[in-house]
Design a protein around this motif. Sequence first.
Motif, PDB file in Angstrom:
ATOM      1  N   GLY A 188      -4.139  -3.635   3.363  1.00 23.79           N
ATOM      2  CA  GLY A 188      -3.556  -2.302   3.196  1.00 23.79           C
ATOM      3  C   GLY A 188      -3.564  -1.501   4.495  1.00 23.79           C
ATOM      4  O   GLY A 188      -2.589  -0.816   4.822  1.00 23.79           O
ATOM      5  N   ARG A 189      -4.668  -1.581   5.243  1.00 20.84           N
ATOM      6  CA  ARG A 189      -4.743  -0.885   6.540  1.00 20.84           C
ATOM      7  C   ARG A 189      -3.695  -1.445   7.506  1.00 20.84           C
ATOM      8  O   ARG A 189      -3.056  -0.699   8.251  1.00 20.84           O
ATOM      9  N   LEU A 190      -3.522  -2.761   7.490  1.00 20.23           N
ATOM     10  CA  LEU A 190      -2.519  -3.383   8.355  1.00 20.23           C
ATOM     11  C   LEU A 190      -1.101  -3.012   7.908  1.00 20.23           C
ATOM     12  O   LEU A 190      -0.232  -2.750   8.736  1.00 20.23           O
ATOM     13  N   ASP A 191      -0.867  -2.969   6.591  1.00 22.10           N
ATOM     14  CA  ASP A 191       0.442  -2.556   6.078  1.00 22.10           C
ATOM     15  C   ASP A 191       0.771  -1.126   6.507  1.00 22.10           C
ATOM     16  O   ASP A 191       1.919  -0.822   6.832  1.00 22.10           O
ATOM     17  N   GLU A 192      -0.239  -0.273   6.500  1.00 23.47           N
ATOM     18  CA  GLU A 192      -0.031   1.119   6.909  1.00 23.47           C
ATOM     19  C   GLU A 192       0.391   1.204   8.378  1.00 23.47           C
ATOM     20  O   GLU A 192       1.245   1.997   8.746  1.00 23.47           O
ATOM     21  N   ALA A 193      -0.188   0.359   9.219  1.00 21.44           N
ATOM     22  CA  ALA A 193       0.127   0.383  10.649  1.00 21.44           C
ATOM     23  C   ALA A 193       1.420  -0.357  10.970  1.00 21.44           C
ATOM     24  O   ALA A 193       2.156   0.049  11.867  1.00 21.44           O
ATOM     25  N   LEU A 194       1.717  -1.424  10.231  1.00 26.08           N
ATOM     26  CA  LEU A 194       2.845  -2.295  10.562  1.00 26.08           C
ATOM     27  C   LEU A 194       4.072  -2.121   9.675  1.00 26.08           C
ATOM     28  O   LEU A 194       5.149  -2.585  10.016  1.00 26.08           O
ATOM     29  N   GLY A 195       3.898  -1.515   8.526  1.00 25.72           N
ATOM     30  CA  GLY A 195       4.976  -1.487   7.545  1.00 25.72           C
ATOM     31  C   GLY A 195       4.816  -2.668   6.603  1.00 25.72           C
ATOM     32  O   GLY A 195       3.899  -3.479   6.755  1.00 25.72           O
ATOM     33  N   PRO A 196       5.710  -2.799   5.638  1.00 24.56           N
ATOM     34  CA  PRO A 196       5.567  -3.873   4.650  1.00 24.56           C
ATOM     35  C   PRO A 196       5.719  -5.256   5.270  1.00 24.56           C
ATOM     36  O   PRO A 196       6.430  -5.441   6.256  1.00 24.56           O
ATOM     37  N   ASP A 197       5.032  -6.216   4.684  1.00 26.35           N
ATOM     38  CA  ASP A 197       5.085  -7.604   5.146  1.00 26.35           C
ATOM     39  C   ASP A 197       6.400  -8.242   4.696  1.00 26.35           C
ATOM     40  O   ASP A 197       7.078  -7.740   3.795  1.00 26.35           O
ATOM     41  N   THR A 198       6.737  -9.363   5.302  1.00 30.48           N
ATOM     42  CA  THR A 198       8.005 -10.028   4.984  1.00 30.48           C
ATOM     43  C   THR A 198       8.025 -10.605   3.574  1.00 30.48           C
ATOM     44  O   THR A 198       9.092 -10.849   3.037  1.00 30.48           O
ATOM     45  N   ASP A 199       6.865 -10.816   2.958  1.00 27.59           N
ATOM     46  CA  ASP A 199       6.849 -11.351   1.601  1.00 27.59           C
ATOM     47  C   ASP A 199       7.058 -10.264   0.547  1.00 27.59           C
ATOM     48  O   ASP A 199       7.228 -10.570  -0.626  1.00 27.59           O
ATOM     49  N   GLU A 200       7.068  -9.024   0.962  1.00 25.58           N
ATOM     50  CA  GLU A 200       7.273  -7.918   0.026  1.00 25.58           C
ATOM     51  C   GLU A 200       8.762  -7.739  -0.249  1.00 25.58           C
ATOM     52  O   GLU A 200       9.571  -7.774   0.677  1.00 25.58           O
ATOM     53  N   PRO A 201       9.136  -7.525  -1.504  1.00 22.53           N
ATOM     54  CA  PRO A 201      10.558  -7.295  -1.799  1.00 22.53           C
ATOM     55  C   PRO A 201      10.996  -5.948  -1.211  1.00 22.53           C
ATOM     56  O   PRO A 201      10.178  -5.034  -1.084  1.00 22.53           O
ATOM     57  N   PRO A 202      12.271  -5.838  -0.824  1.00 20.94           N
ATOM     58  CA  PRO A 202      12.736  -4.555  -0.289  1.00 20.94           C
ATOM     59  C   PRO A 202      12.600  -3.461  -1.345  1.00 20.94           C
ATOM     60  O   PRO A 202      12.787  -3.721  -2.533  1.00 20.94           O
ATOM     61  N   SER A 203      12.243  -2.285  -0.907  1.00 22.88           N
ATOM     62  CA  SER A 203      12.023  -1.190  -1.854  1.00 22.88           C
ATOM     63  C   SER A 203      13.351  -0.780  -2.473  1.00 22.88           C
ATOM     64  O   SER A 203      14.369  -0.687  -1.804  1.00 22.88           O
ATOM     65  N   GLN A 204      13.312  -0.560  -3.748  1.00 21.90           N
ATOM     66  CA  GLN A 204      14.478  -0.077  -4.472  1.00 21.90           C
ATOM     67  C   GLN A 204      14.359   1.435  -4.558  1.00 21.90           C
ATOM     68  O   GLN A 204      13.859   1.982  -5.519  1.00 21.90           O
ATOM     69  N   ASP A 205      14.785   2.094  -3.482  1.00 20.04           N
ATOM     70  CA  ASP A 205      14.604   3.538  -3.421  1.00 20.04           C
ATOM     71  C   ASP A 205      15.669   4.300  -4.188  1.00 20.04           C
ATOM     72  O   ASP A 205      15.619   5.515  -4.291  1.00 20.04           O
ATOM     73  N   GLY A 206      16.660   3.595  -4.709  1.00 21.46           N
ATOM     74  CA  GLY A 206      17.679   4.256  -5.509  1.00 21.46           C
ATOM     75  C   GLY A 206      18.622   5.100  -4.684  1.00 21.46           C
ATOM     76  O   GLY A 206      19.293   5.969  -5.227  1.00 21.46           O
TER      77      GLY A 206
END
Length: 180
Positions: A80-98
Amino acid sequence: MKRILILVATAATLAGCNAGRSAMGGAEQVGAGFGAAVTAPLDDLNLRAQPIPMVLLQAESNPYDLRNLTHCTTIAAEVGRLDEALGPDTDEPPSQDGSYRSEQAADAAAKATLDAIRGTTTDFIPGRSWVRRLSGAEQHSRHVQSAIQAGRMRRAFLKGIGMQRNCNPPASPSWFRPKK
C-alpha cells in the motif's frame, strides 16, 4: 410520442451541460498546473528538486528486505505504501471512474496545453542538456528514476512473497486466489 420528445430533449440538454462542465474542468486543470509548467526551468537549474518518497529510498537501498514482513497484513501495508508513491500496479484493473468522453477529452486537452507551456518555457534555455548536467538536475532526475524502478521491483517481490505465503490481494497480485 410527446413523452419521448421530452425525454430526448432532456437527455440532449443534460449532455450539453456535461460537455460544458467538462470544458470548465479542463480549464481549471490548466489553471492549476500553469504555475508548475511556467516554472519548469527551475527544475533544469536544480533550484526545485522533486522529493523522493522515503518508501522508494528504502526500496532502492534494499529491495529484497524481509524484516518485519512476517504476516500478510504487514506485506499488504508495505504494498500500500508503494502504491501510494508509485500509483496502481500493472495487475490492477483500470479504475472505472465513470467519466464521460467529454471529460476524458478535456483532460487530454489540458495535458497537451500544459506540456506545450512547459516545452516553451524550457526551450529558451540555451544548451539545456549542459545546464541540467552542470546544475545537478540530470543526476537528480536519474536518482528519481532509479528509486521508482527499485520501488516497482520491491512491490513485485512483495507480491511474490504474498503469493508464496497464500495472502489475499493486495499482499499478492489482484488475480491471485489463495488456497483455503
